[in-house]
Design a protein around this motif. Structure first.
Motif, PDB file in Angstrom:
ATOM      1  N   GLU A 131       0.842  -1.194   0.000  1.00  0.00           N
ATOM      2  CA  GLU A 131       0.000   0.000   0.000  1.00  0.00           C
ATOM      3  C   GLU A 131       0.879   1.247   0.000  1.00  0.00           C
ATOM      4  N   PRO A 153      -1.243   1.316 -10.073  1.00  0.00           N
ATOM      5  CA  PRO A 153      -1.708   0.649  -8.848  1.00  0.00           C
ATOM      6  C   PRO A 153      -2.901  -0.250  -9.132  1.00  0.00           C
ATOM      7  N   GLU A 154      -3.033  -1.266  -8.303  1.00  0.00           N
ATOM      8  CA  GLU A 154      -4.180  -2.163  -8.369  1.00  0.00           C
ATOM      9  C   GLU A 154      -5.130  -1.772  -7.240  1.00  0.00           C
ATOM     10  N   THR A 155      -6.409  -1.624  -7.547  1.00  0.00           N
ATOM     11  CA  THR A 155      -7.406  -1.307  -6.538  1.00  0.00           C
ATOM     12  C   THR A 155      -8.016  -2.604  -6.025  1.00  0.00           C
ATOM     13  N   THR A 162     -11.545  -0.412   0.673  1.00  0.00           N
ATOM     14  CA  THR A 162     -10.993  -0.309  -0.672  1.00  0.00           C
ATOM     15  C   THR A 162      -9.682   0.461  -0.584  1.00  0.00           C
ATOM     16  N   TYR A 163      -8.648  -0.086  -1.211  1.00  0.00           N
ATOM     17  CA  TYR A 163      -7.321   0.529  -1.147  1.00  0.00           C
ATOM     18  C   TYR A 163      -6.536   0.169  -2.405  1.00  0.00           C
ATOM     19  N   GLU A 164      -5.410   0.840  -2.577  1.00  0.00           N
ATOM     20  CA  GLU A 164      -4.545   0.582  -3.721  1.00  0.00           C
ATOM     21  C   GLU A 164      -3.304  -0.172  -3.277  1.00  0.00           C
TER      22      GLU A 164
END
Length: 175
Positions: A131, A153-155, A162-164
């Motif tokens: 992250e 980035p991947e979500t 929800t985060y990247e």
């Protein structure tokens, strides 16, 4: 590997070994932690049932290599995981073992597993997902020779959050 085929990696002052049923009580101590719950997809709370399910999955996972991080070959301080399909590594150091060289232990475990992935598994590229606000993990990755991959980035959505995730990579040394 030991004579019975159990993976053991000794490097950088650590001994990484497969989990055993005797580790069941220690899994709860290591993984039932708000920081682990926040940063990983592990069950929260990480109760006895979660520990049993995790141990069964770790022991029976042919495409993932789950290894306990130890200094003595016995007492688990955390885990380092190699996902062979994703060519990625993840790691956790238990809360009780933080503040006593957490970065050093995590770095040593990451280096040992990265070397194993390149050498024994033949992976030319090994990945981490971190992250953006996890400065400690990013520092460990940099120290272990990882660099940010040139991908976006991947979500991810997990446990209602929800985060990247940023991808970091380590390329096998040229022969």
């Amino acid at each position: 590997m030991t004579a019975d085929g159990t993976a053991v990696i000794s490097a950088h002052g650590l001994r990484l070994r497969k989990w055993t049923p005797e580790d069941l009580p220690v899994l709860r101590d290591l993984f039932d932690d708000p920081d682990v719950a926040y940063r990983t997809p592990l069950a929260a709370p990480f109760d006895a049932a979660a520990a049993r399910a995790y141990l069964d999955g770790a022991i029976g996972a042919p495409r993932r290599l789950h290894l306990a991080i130890t200094t003595d070959g016995r007492t688990a301080l955390g885990e380092v995981l190699l996902n062979r399909d994703l060519r990625s590594i993840g790691y956790v150091v238990g809360a009780a073992h933080r503040g006593r060289g957490l970065a050093v232990r995590a770095l040593r475990a990451l280096r040992a597993m990265t070397e194993y992935a390149h050498r024994a598994e033949g992976m030319d590229r090994v990945l981490l997902e971190i992250e953006p606000d996890n400065a400690a993990s990013a520092a460990v990755a940099r120290s272990a020779g990882y660099r940010r991959a040139e991908v976006g980035p991947e979500t991810v959505t997990d446990k209602g959050r929800t985060y990247e995730l940023l991808t970091w990579e380590h390329l096998a040394p040229a022969d």
